[in-house]
Design a protein around this motif. Sequence first.
Motif, short mmCIF file in Angstrom:
data_model
loop_
_atom_site.label_atom_id
_atom_site.label_comp_id
_atom_site.label_asym_id
_atom_site.label_seq_id
_atom_site.Cartn_x
_atom_site.Cartn_y
_atom_site.Cartn_z
N MET A 1 1.04 -1.26 0.17
CA MET A 1 0.47 0.32 0.20
C MET A 1 0.61 1.13 -0.03
SD MET A 1 -2.81 1.08 3.14
CE MET A 1 -3.22 2.97 3.31
N THR A 2 0.65 2.46 -0.85
CA THR A 2 1.21 3.49 -1.22
C THR A 2 0.86 4.63 -0.91
OG1 THR A 2 2.58 2.05 -2.42
CG2 THR A 2 3.00 4.94 -2.55
N LEU A 3 0.92 5.86 -0.36
CA LEU A 3 0.08 6.40 0.86
C LEU A 3 0.57 7.90 -0.47
CD1 LEU A 3 -2.73 8.18 1.30
CD2 LEU A 3 -0.56 8.32 3.39
N ILE A 4 -0.06 8.67 -0.82
CA ILE A 4 0.31 9.51 -2.19
C ILE A 4 -0.08 11.32 -1.27
CG2 ILE A 4 1.73 10.92 -4.21
CD1 ILE A 4 1.55 8.17 -5.45
N THR A 5 0.93 12.02 -0.77
CA THR A 5 -0.26 12.66 -0.19
C THR A 5 1.00 15.14 -0.75
OG1 THR A 5 -1.08 14.26 1.43
CG2 THR A 5 1.85 13.21 1.32
N GLY A 6 0.77 15.92 -0.24
CA GLY A 6 0.74 16.78 -1.01
C GLY A 6 0.00 18.10 -0.85
N GLY A 7 0.37 19.09 -1.36
CA GLY A 7 -0.16 20.16 -1.93
C GLY A 7 -1.36 19.88 -3.03
N SER A 8 -2.00 21.02 -3.01
CA SER A 8 -3.21 20.46 -4.60
C SER A 8 -2.35 20.53 -5.77
CB SER A 8 -4.27 21.19 -4.37
OG SER A 8 -3.62 22.36 -5.07
N PRO B 1 8.44 12.89 -6.35
CA PRO B 1 8.53 12.32 -5.16
C PRO B 1 9.83 12.46 -4.18
CG PRO B 1 9.14 10.99 -6.72
CD PRO B 1 9.49 12.79 -7.81
N VAL B 2 8.88 12.30 -2.65
CA VAL B 2 9.87 12.25 -1.50
C VAL B 2 9.80 11.03 -0.52
CG1 VAL B 2 10.96 13.90 0.45
CG2 VAL B 2 10.65 15.01 -1.69
N ALA B 3 10.78 10.62 0.06
CA ALA B 3 10.29 9.88 0.47
C ALA B 3 9.73 9.92 1.89
CB ALA B 3 10.69 8.45 0.25
N LEU B 4 9.06 9.53 2.70
CA LEU B 4 8.45 10.31 3.86
C LEU B 4 8.14 8.80 4.73
CD1 LEU B 4 5.69 12.39 4.61
CD2 LEU B 4 8.06 12.86 4.05
N LYS B 5 7.78 7.36 3.95
CA LYS B 5 8.15 6.14 4.72
C LYS B 5 8.59 5.34 3.48
CE LYS B 5 5.78 3.34 7.66
NZ LYS B 5 3.47 2.35 7.86
N GLY B 6 9.07 3.89 3.82
CA GLY B 6 9.48 3.08 2.73
C GLY B 6 10.78 3.97 1.94
N GLU B 7 9.70 3.45 0.71
CA GLU B 7 10.36 3.75 -0.96
C GLU B 7 9.86 4.07 -1.47
OE1 GLU B 7 13.01 0.84 -2.14
OE2 GLU B 7 11.33 -0.56 -1.96
N VAL B 8 11.07 5.68 -2.51
CA VAL B 8 10.14 6.02 -3.51
C VAL B 8 10.20 4.75 -4.79
CG1 VAL B 8 10.56 7.59 -5.48
CG2 VAL B 8 10.98 8.53 -3.46
N LEU B 9 8.53 4.43 -5.75
CA LEU B 9 8.98 3.50 -6.22
C LEU B 9 9.19 3.43 -7.52
CD1 LEU B 9 4.87 2.51 -4.67
CD2 LEU B 9 7.54 1.27 -4.19
N CYS B 10 8.61 4.74 -8.33
CA CYS B 10 9.05 5.05 -9.73
C CYS B 10 9.47 6.90 -10.18
CB CYS B 10 8.40 4.21 -10.74
SG CYS B 10 6.67 5.56 -10.33
N ALA C 1 -1.04 6.62 7.46
CA ALA C 1 0.70 6.67 6.95
C ALA C 1 0.17 5.33 8.02
CB ALA C 1 0.57 7.35 7.65
N ALA C 2 -0.25 4.99 8.69
CA ALA C 2 0.51 4.08 9.86
C ALA C 2 0.34 2.96 9.04
CB ALA C 2 -0.47 4.04 10.98
N ILE C 3 -0.91 2.50 8.53
CA ILE C 3 -0.61 1.57 7.73
C ILE C 3 -0.76 0.69 6.49
CG2 ILE C 3 -3.58 0.75 8.99
CD1 ILE C 3 -4.77 1.20 6.62
N ALA C 4 0.75 2.27 5.62
CA ALA C 4 0.88 2.20 4.59
C ALA C 4 2.70 1.43 4.37
CB ALA C 4 0.74 3.58 3.67
N ASP C 5 2.79 0.75 3.42
CA ASP C 5 4.42 0.21 3.48
C ASP C 5 4.83 1.36 3.06
OD1 ASP C 5 3.52 -2.67 3.63
OD2 ASP C 5 2.39 -2.04 2.10
N ASN C 6 4.20 2.42 2.07
CA ASN C 6 5.14 3.40 1.53
C ASN C 6 4.69 5.03 1.52
OD1 ASN C 6 7.56 1.64 0.38
ND2 ASN C 6 5.33 1.93 -1.20
N VAL C 7 4.73 5.30 1.90
CA VAL C 7 4.39 7.29 1.92
C VAL C 7 4.93 8.34 1.79
CG1 VAL C 7 3.59 9.12 3.64
CG2 VAL C 7 3.60 6.37 4.14
N ILE C 8 4.68 8.75 -0.10
CA ILE C 8 5.38 9.71 -0.75
C ILE C 8 4.86 11.07 -0.83
CG2 ILE C 8 6.60 10.13 -3.06
CD1 ILE C 8 7.30 7.37 -1.78
#
Lengths: 173, 144
Positions: A2-9, A164-173, A150-157
Amino acid sequence: MMTLITGGSKSGKSRYAEKIPDTFTGKKIYIATMRPYGDEAADAIIRHRKMRSGKGFETVEQYTDIHRISLPADCSILLECMGNLCANEMFTDGAVCDPTEKIITGVIHLKKIASELIIVTNETGSDGISYESGTQKYISVLGEINRQLAAIADNVIECVYGIPVALKGEVLC
Amino acid sequence: MKMIVGGAFQGKTRIAEKIFSLRADDIINGAVCSIEECYSAVCIKNYHELIRRIMNNNIDPVEFTQKLCSENPEAVIIMDEIGCGIIPIEKNERIYRELTGRSGCIIAENSDLVIRVCCGIMTVIKGEINEDKIYSSRKNIGES
């Protein structure tokens, strides 16, 4: 995964999110949560559809109740966006409710079905502005949902102007 | 190009001065500079303000940014991150946010080095800092 992607609009989240399933061979499902209200929503939907076209996504429009979606096992799911889903669940019937538990249950349901789950959310708490109570409530609820995701995600970007900046896990591509 | 991003008042300009050995007169201010100056500037700060100004003059900031990337490819661009909030009620503000986001993505794509600054602390989020990249902006001035 599971990957969560956050950021501004307009930070390039969708463009990045849609690149991730390029590497998958299974069925690709796009869960669209934006209600097509008004010209700007319609424009945004057209822009996103154009961006997705040719990438092999099957679109499922689901504005609320993601726990009810039934999909084939081992598909990859891209849900966009949590900010809209949260607003739809909170404000649709006049009264303002807290949909955190319902949404997290829905996400866990999708996580069980999918081999890959990608969720695009929104960072709304960093503009230093105090809003009226309904909007403040929305910011706090979305913040809580994002923390739980974020707590249950493997990656948070986090996307910053498309990077893409990895906050948790890794940047996938 | 090189890009420095972050929230307002985080120390972006100070980091730019340090990393790229910029003098005060190398930096033009997007809040007041002319459009022509941008094409030869070593560094443009407040690029998000420039976007607002040119938007108000009915110039498309996305097209302007693309032109800037090809005409001044060694420029250091400093801009605020402005998208992390509630979608504004004012339509013009929504358009401004959208165009700033898209322009920023174009600059980031064309940059070999992108630094993010928070509380005066920098994080390299694209590329890496090496001597060549640091001094290329200054070398340009020497050559001209």
